[in-house]
Design a protein around this motif. Structure first.
Motif, short mmCIF file in Angstrom:
data_model
loop_
_atom_site.label_atom_id
_atom_site.label_comp_id
_atom_site.label_asym_id
_atom_site.label_seq_id
_atom_site.Cartn_x
_atom_site.Cartn_y
_atom_site.Cartn_z
N PRO A 24 30.93 -3.22 7.28
CA PRO A 24 30.41 -3.59 8.61
C PRO A 24 31.20 -2.88 9.70
O PRO A 24 32.23 -2.26 9.42
CB PRO A 24 30.63 -5.11 8.66
CG PRO A 24 31.71 -5.37 7.67
CD PRO A 24 31.60 -4.31 6.62
N GLU A 25 30.72 -2.97 10.94
CA GLU A 25 31.44 -2.36 12.06
C GLU A 25 32.84 -2.95 12.16
O GLU A 25 33.02 -4.16 12.04
CB GLU A 25 30.69 -2.62 13.36
CG GLU A 25 29.38 -1.89 13.47
CD GLU A 25 28.70 -2.17 14.80
OE1 GLU A 25 29.40 -2.33 15.81
OE2 GLU A 25 27.47 -2.22 14.80
N ALA A 26 33.81 -2.09 12.38
CA ALA A 26 35.19 -2.56 12.47
C ALA A 26 35.37 -3.47 13.69
O ALA A 26 36.04 -4.50 13.61
CB ALA A 26 36.14 -1.37 12.55
N TYR A 27 34.78 -3.08 14.81
CA TYR A 27 34.83 -3.90 16.00
C TYR A 27 33.41 -4.12 16.48
O TYR A 27 32.65 -3.16 16.57
CB TYR A 27 35.64 -3.22 17.12
CG TYR A 27 35.53 -3.93 18.43
CD1 TYR A 27 36.27 -5.08 18.67
CD2 TYR A 27 34.66 -3.49 19.42
CE1 TYR A 27 36.14 -5.76 19.87
CE2 TYR A 27 34.54 -4.17 20.61
CZ TYR A 27 35.28 -5.30 20.84
OH TYR A 27 35.15 -6.00 22.01
N GLY A 36 41.61 1.11 21.45
CA GLY A 36 41.48 2.53 21.19
C GLY A 36 41.05 2.84 19.77
O GLY A 36 41.21 3.96 19.31
N GLY A 37 40.52 1.87 19.06
CA GLY A 37 40.04 2.09 17.69
C GLY A 37 40.62 1.09 16.72
O GLY A 37 41.73 0.60 16.89
N VAL A 38 39.85 0.76 15.70
CA VAL A 38 40.27 -0.17 14.65
C VAL A 38 40.37 0.61 13.35
O VAL A 38 39.47 1.36 12.99
CB VAL A 38 39.27 -1.34 14.51
CG1 VAL A 38 39.68 -2.26 13.38
CG2 VAL A 38 39.15 -2.11 15.82
N TYR A 58 40.70 -4.78 5.00
CA TYR A 58 41.81 -5.00 5.93
C TYR A 58 41.53 -4.19 7.19
O TYR A 58 41.30 -2.99 7.12
CB TYR A 58 43.13 -4.58 5.29
CG TYR A 58 44.32 -4.64 6.22
CD1 TYR A 58 44.78 -5.85 6.73
CD2 TYR A 58 45.01 -3.49 6.58
CE1 TYR A 58 45.87 -5.91 7.56
CE2 TYR A 58 46.11 -3.53 7.41
CZ TYR A 58 46.54 -4.75 7.90
OH TYR A 58 47.63 -4.81 8.73
N ALA A 59 41.51 -4.86 8.34
CA ALA A 59 41.28 -4.18 9.63
C ALA A 59 42.45 -4.46 10.55
O ALA A 59 42.99 -5.57 10.57
CB ALA A 59 39.98 -4.67 10.25
N TRP A 60 42.86 -3.44 11.33
CA TRP A 60 43.96 -3.65 12.27
C TRP A 60 43.86 -2.69 13.45
O TRP A 60 43.25 -1.64 13.36
CB TRP A 60 45.32 -3.51 11.58
CG TRP A 60 45.66 -2.11 11.15
CD1 TRP A 60 45.29 -1.51 9.98
CD2 TRP A 60 46.42 -1.13 11.88
NE1 TRP A 60 45.77 -0.22 9.93
CE2 TRP A 60 46.48 0.04 11.09
CE3 TRP A 60 47.06 -1.13 13.11
CZ2 TRP A 60 47.14 1.18 11.50
CZ3 TRP A 60 47.71 0.02 13.52
CH2 TRP A 60 47.76 1.15 12.71
N THR A 61 44.45 -3.11 14.54
CA THR A 61 44.58 -2.27 15.73
C THR A 61 45.89 -2.64 16.41
O THR A 61 46.39 -3.76 16.26
CB THR A 61 43.38 -2.43 16.69
OG1 THR A 61 43.46 -1.43 17.69
CG2 THR A 61 43.34 -3.80 17.34
N ARG A 62 46.47 -1.70 17.12
CA ARG A 62 47.73 -1.94 17.83
C ARG A 62 47.53 -1.67 19.31
O ARG A 62 47.05 -0.60 19.69
CB ARG A 62 48.85 -1.06 17.28
CG ARG A 62 50.21 -1.36 17.90
CD ARG A 62 51.36 -0.65 17.20
NE ARG A 62 51.52 -1.21 15.86
CZ ARG A 62 51.53 -0.48 14.74
NH1 ARG A 62 51.37 0.82 14.79
NH2 ARG A 62 51.69 -1.05 13.58
N CYS A 63 47.87 -2.65 20.14
CA CYS A 63 47.77 -2.53 21.59
C CYS A 63 49.17 -2.45 22.17
O CYS A 63 50.06 -3.18 21.74
CB CYS A 63 47.05 -3.75 22.19
SG CYS A 63 45.43 -4.04 21.49
N GLY A 64 49.34 -1.61 23.15
CA GLY A 64 50.65 -1.49 23.79
C GLY A 64 50.51 -1.48 25.29
O GLY A 64 49.49 -1.07 25.84
N ALA A 65 51.53 -1.97 25.96
CA ALA A 65 51.54 -1.99 27.42
C ALA A 65 52.98 -1.98 27.90
O ALA A 65 53.86 -2.48 27.23
CB ALA A 65 50.82 -3.23 27.94
N SER A 66 53.17 -1.41 29.05
CA SER A 66 54.50 -1.45 29.66
C SER A 66 54.68 -2.80 30.35
O SER A 66 53.82 -3.24 31.09
CB SER A 66 54.64 -0.33 30.70
OG SER A 66 54.58 0.92 30.07
N GLY A 67 55.79 -3.41 30.05
CA GLY A 67 56.08 -4.69 30.70
C GLY A 67 56.87 -4.46 31.98
O GLY A 67 57.32 -3.37 32.27
#
Length: 157
Positions: A24-27, A36-38, A58-67
């Motif tokens: 199925p669709e990842a997202y 930005g993608g799974v 198994y599906a994963w994504t990593r999000c990052g932001a400057s604090g």
């Protein structure tokens, strides 16, 4: 005529090449967030009692932001799902059954259908695998065709 059509169908099933089993669709289906993608990894884990192919996704994504203050914070979102494919490669996604997949898993059923995990490197600490199958005989529930037919003589009746 019907017999020739059925034999043609079985012959075409026998020449199918190894295929990657569909997902199925990842997202948003597998993972409700995308940064930005799974990334998706799929595994086969065996044949169930109905002859269907079982596996895990198994599906994963990593999000990052400057604090504030210049710190960088990353958040990883991940999920596991169980999936079942029939011999026509339709699938059904189920809640994860906690079965740990074996990246080196291969199996062949009584009809000659074979399944395997094709793996390379790792993704987010998990082996990066793709569930694949070589389907020789599509419908496991179909009754086999008999080679010989016995007919009673009806001459003179």
């Amino acid at each position: 005529m019907k017999m020739l059509g059925l034999l043609g169908l079985l012959a075409s099933a026998a020449v199918q090449a190894q295929v990657t089993l569909p997902l199925p669709e990842a997202y948003p289906t597998l993972l409700g967030v995308s940064c930005g993608g799974v990334n998706v990894t799929s595994y086969v884990t065996g044949f169930d009692a109905n002859g269907y192919i079982r596996g895990e996704v198994y599906a994963w994504t990593r999000c990052g932001a400057s604090g504030r203050g210049g710190g960088y914070h990353a958040q990883t979102y991940q999920s596991w799902h169980t999936i079942v494919w029939d011999m026509r490669q339709n699938y059904k996604v189920l809640p994860y059954d906690n079965m740990v997949p074996d990246p080196a898993f291969t199996a062949t059923d009584a009809y000659g259908n074979s399944i395997r995990n094709t793996c390379s490197v790792a993704t987010d600490g998990q082996p990066a695998c793709v569930a694949s199958a070589y389907i020789y005989y599509a419908p496991p529930t179909m009754t086999p065709i008999s080679d010989t037919v016995t007919v009673s003589p009806v001459c003179g009746q």
